[in-house]
Design a protein around this motif. Structure first.
Motif, PDB file in Angstrom:
ATOM      1  N   LYS A  56      -2.964  -8.051  -7.097  1.00 18.25           N
ATOM      2  CA  LYS A  56      -3.008  -6.278  -7.561  1.00 18.25           C
ATOM      3  C   LYS A  56      -3.496  -5.512  -6.596  1.00 18.25           C
ATOM      4  O   LYS A  56      -2.880  -4.587  -6.149  1.00 18.25           O
ATOM      5  CB  LYS A  56      -3.897  -6.272  -9.007  1.00 18.25           C
ATOM      6  N   THR A  59      -0.625  -5.702  -3.646  1.00 14.04           N
ATOM      7  CA  THR A  59       0.531  -4.967  -4.107  1.00 14.04           C
ATOM      8  C   THR A  59       0.367  -3.341  -4.124  1.00 14.04           C
ATOM      9  O   THR A  59       1.002  -2.515  -3.680  1.00 14.04           O
ATOM     10  CB  THR A  59       1.415  -5.401  -5.025  1.00 14.04           C
ATOM     11  N   GLU A  60      -0.836  -2.977  -4.706  1.00 12.65           N
ATOM     12  CA  GLU A  60      -1.287  -1.623  -4.915  1.00 12.65           C
ATOM     13  C   GLU A  60      -1.626  -0.830  -3.649  1.00 12.65           C
ATOM     14  O   GLU A  60      -0.958   0.162  -3.198  1.00 12.65           O
ATOM     15  CB  GLU A  60      -2.400  -1.458  -5.867  1.00 12.65           C
ATOM     16  N   TYR A  61      -2.061  -1.698  -2.723  1.00  8.84           N
ATOM     17  CA  TYR A  61      -2.680  -1.095  -1.369  1.00  8.84           C
ATOM     18  C   TYR A  61      -1.163  -1.040  -0.627  1.00  8.84           C
ATOM     19  O   TYR A  61      -0.778   0.093  -0.069  1.00  8.84           O
ATOM     20  CB  TYR A  61      -3.266  -2.194  -0.565  1.00  8.84           C
ATOM     21  N   ILE A  63       2.105  -0.496  -1.900  1.00  7.49           N
ATOM     22  CA  ILE A  63       3.004   0.259  -2.868  1.00  7.49           C
ATOM     23  C   ILE A  63       2.632   1.690  -2.464  1.00  7.49           C
ATOM     24  O   ILE A  63       3.175   2.457  -2.215  1.00  7.49           O
ATOM     25  CB  ILE A  63       2.823   0.094  -4.276  1.00  7.49           C
ATOM     26  N   ASP A  64       1.183   1.811  -2.378  1.00  4.72           N
ATOM     27  CA  ASP A  64       0.838   3.357  -1.958  1.00  4.72           C
ATOM     28  C   ASP A  64       1.257   3.905  -0.812  1.00  4.72           C
ATOM     29  O   ASP A  64       1.626   4.915  -0.575  1.00  4.72           O
ATOM     30  CB  ASP A  64      -0.837   3.193  -2.234  1.00  4.72           C
ATOM     31  N   ARG A  65       1.517   2.644   0.181  1.00  4.93           N
ATOM     32  CA  ARG A  65       1.727   2.969   1.649  1.00  4.93           C
ATOM     33  C   ARG A  65       3.281   3.112   1.720  1.00  4.93           C
ATOM     34  O   ARG A  65       3.926   3.720   2.710  1.00  4.93           O
ATOM     35  CB  ARG A  65       1.003   2.669   2.605  1.00  4.93           C
ATOM     36  N   ARG A  66       3.919   2.236   1.058  1.00  9.05           N
ATOM     37  CA  ARG A  66       5.239   1.927   1.200  1.00  9.05           C
ATOM     38  C   ARG A  66       6.065   1.711  -0.295  1.00  9.05           C
ATOM     39  O   ARG A  66       6.714   0.629  -0.536  1.00  9.05           O
ATOM     40  CB  ARG A  66       5.416   0.438   1.902  1.00  9.05           C
ATOM     41  N   PRO A  67       6.233   2.830  -0.835  1.00 12.87           N
ATOM     42  CA  PRO A  67       6.554   2.874  -2.408  1.00 12.87           C
ATOM     43  C   PRO A  67       8.298   2.261  -2.233  1.00 12.87           C
ATOM     44  O   PRO A  67       8.724   2.214  -3.374  1.00 12.87           O
ATOM     45  CB  PRO A  67       6.591   4.265  -2.689  1.00 12.87           C
ATOM     46  N   TYR A  71       8.950  -6.313  -3.120  1.00 10.23           N
ATOM     47  CA  TYR A  71       7.641  -7.053  -3.228  1.00 10.23           C
ATOM     48  C   TYR A  71       8.084  -8.505  -3.666  1.00 10.23           C
ATOM     49  O   TYR A  71       8.354  -8.342  -5.126  1.00 10.23           O
ATOM     50  CB  TYR A  71       6.519  -6.332  -3.704  1.00 10.23           C
ATOM     51  N   THR A  79       8.038  -6.066  -7.652  1.00  9.60           N
ATOM     52  CA  THR A  79       8.667  -4.879  -7.829  1.00  9.60           C
ATOM     53  C   THR A  79      10.387  -5.360  -7.906  1.00  9.60           C
ATOM     54  O   THR A  79      10.658  -6.653  -7.626  1.00  9.60           O
ATOM     55  CB  THR A  79       8.591  -3.836  -7.030  1.00  9.60           C
TER      56      THR A  79
END
Length: 276
Positions: A56, A59-61, A63-67, A71, A79
């Protein structure tokens, strides 16, 4: 249209940052009474709450930078394929059973693919204090541990006769499969220097890269098990593959120094290491 950054340097930096954060969480946040949160292929193939928490975080780290990226995570943090052409292949805790029992051989592994090609990888080994990383065509490196904080270029061991090779392997969690793998290992043992079983595919691949092993083989690996370690081993001069003429995959993964790779691969083919 949003411009997507495909710089491998940028992607590798992000992978290293995410792996370091997850490694710190796992090392410093391990509960004293850690237990099994779920099982996968068998009752001994376990997931802990920390596997889930680490995935978690990663992936959150990212996704925040590379939406726009895709993944693939071992514990389900996946995703859609994404629209950028970049995919992150994540094993948040490789060596879960070691971690559960308090053994030090566990790692965070993050591989990076661009349009289906593996371009970079990071393996963070917190209990060694080591970070292994590579990008395609630019070599493999390690920092920390006995190497110190400066990056040290990795080189696999010089070629040795198979009979003098130290080889690592791993075993499946399904009892019948594991029994066949034990039979294969029984046949391999008298033909090599010795066998090691560390419990983390990512670390074994990095140990081939670092010259701590002459070779490694295992059946049943998933993409997240080898995405980072494979490129690190290759960039350190090792050869990797599966059955003869095929890439490393779930049937068989082999990594070894040149000179050891082909005879080890041929032996494993002869012994049927690629089937249950």
């Amino acid at each position: 249209m949003t411009q997507v950054d495909h710089s491998v340097d940028t992607l590798l930096d992000l992978a290293m940052e995410a792996a370091e954060l997850a490694g710190r969480l796992l090392r410093d946040g391990r509960p004293a009474g850690l237990g099994v949160a779920a099982t996968k292929s068998s009752p001994v193939d376990v997931v802990t709450e920390m596997d889930i928490a680490a995935e978690k975080l990663i992936t959150e780290y990212l996704i925040d930078r590379r939406p726009l990226d895709g993944y693939l995570g071992e514990e389900g943090g996946t995703t859609a394929e994404g629209s950028s052409g970049v995919r992150w292949v994540i094993d948040p805790l490789d060596g879960t059973v070691n971690y559960l029992y308090g053994l030090p051989s566990w790692a965070v592994s993050i591989g990076v693919e661009v349009y289906g090609e593996r371009v970079a990888g990071v393996v963070e080994v917190p209990m060694r204090g080591e970070t292994y990383y590579a990008r395609r065509g630019h070599g493999a490196f390690v920092t920390g541990g006995p190497y110190g904080e400066d990056q040290v270029r990795l080189r696999c061991r010089p070629a040795a006769p198979l009979a003098e090779a130290l080889v690592a392997t791993g075993f499946n969690y399904v009892a019948d499969v594991r029994a066949h793998q034990a039979e294969v290992a029984r046949e391999v043992v008298p033909r090599v220097r010795d066998i090691r079983r560390g419990g983390s595919a990512a670390i074994d691949l990095c140990d081939v890269a670092a010259g701590r092993l002459d070779g490694y083989y295992e059946r049943g690996l998933h993409p997240w098990d080898l995405a980072a370690g494979d490129i690190i081993a290759r960039e350190a001069g090792a050869l990797t593959g599966g059955r003869p003429g095929r890439p490393a995959d779930g049937e068989l993964t082999v990594a070894a120094s040149p000179g050891v790779f082909e005879p080890l691969q041929a032996l494993l083919e002869e012994l049927g290491a690629w089937h249950d």
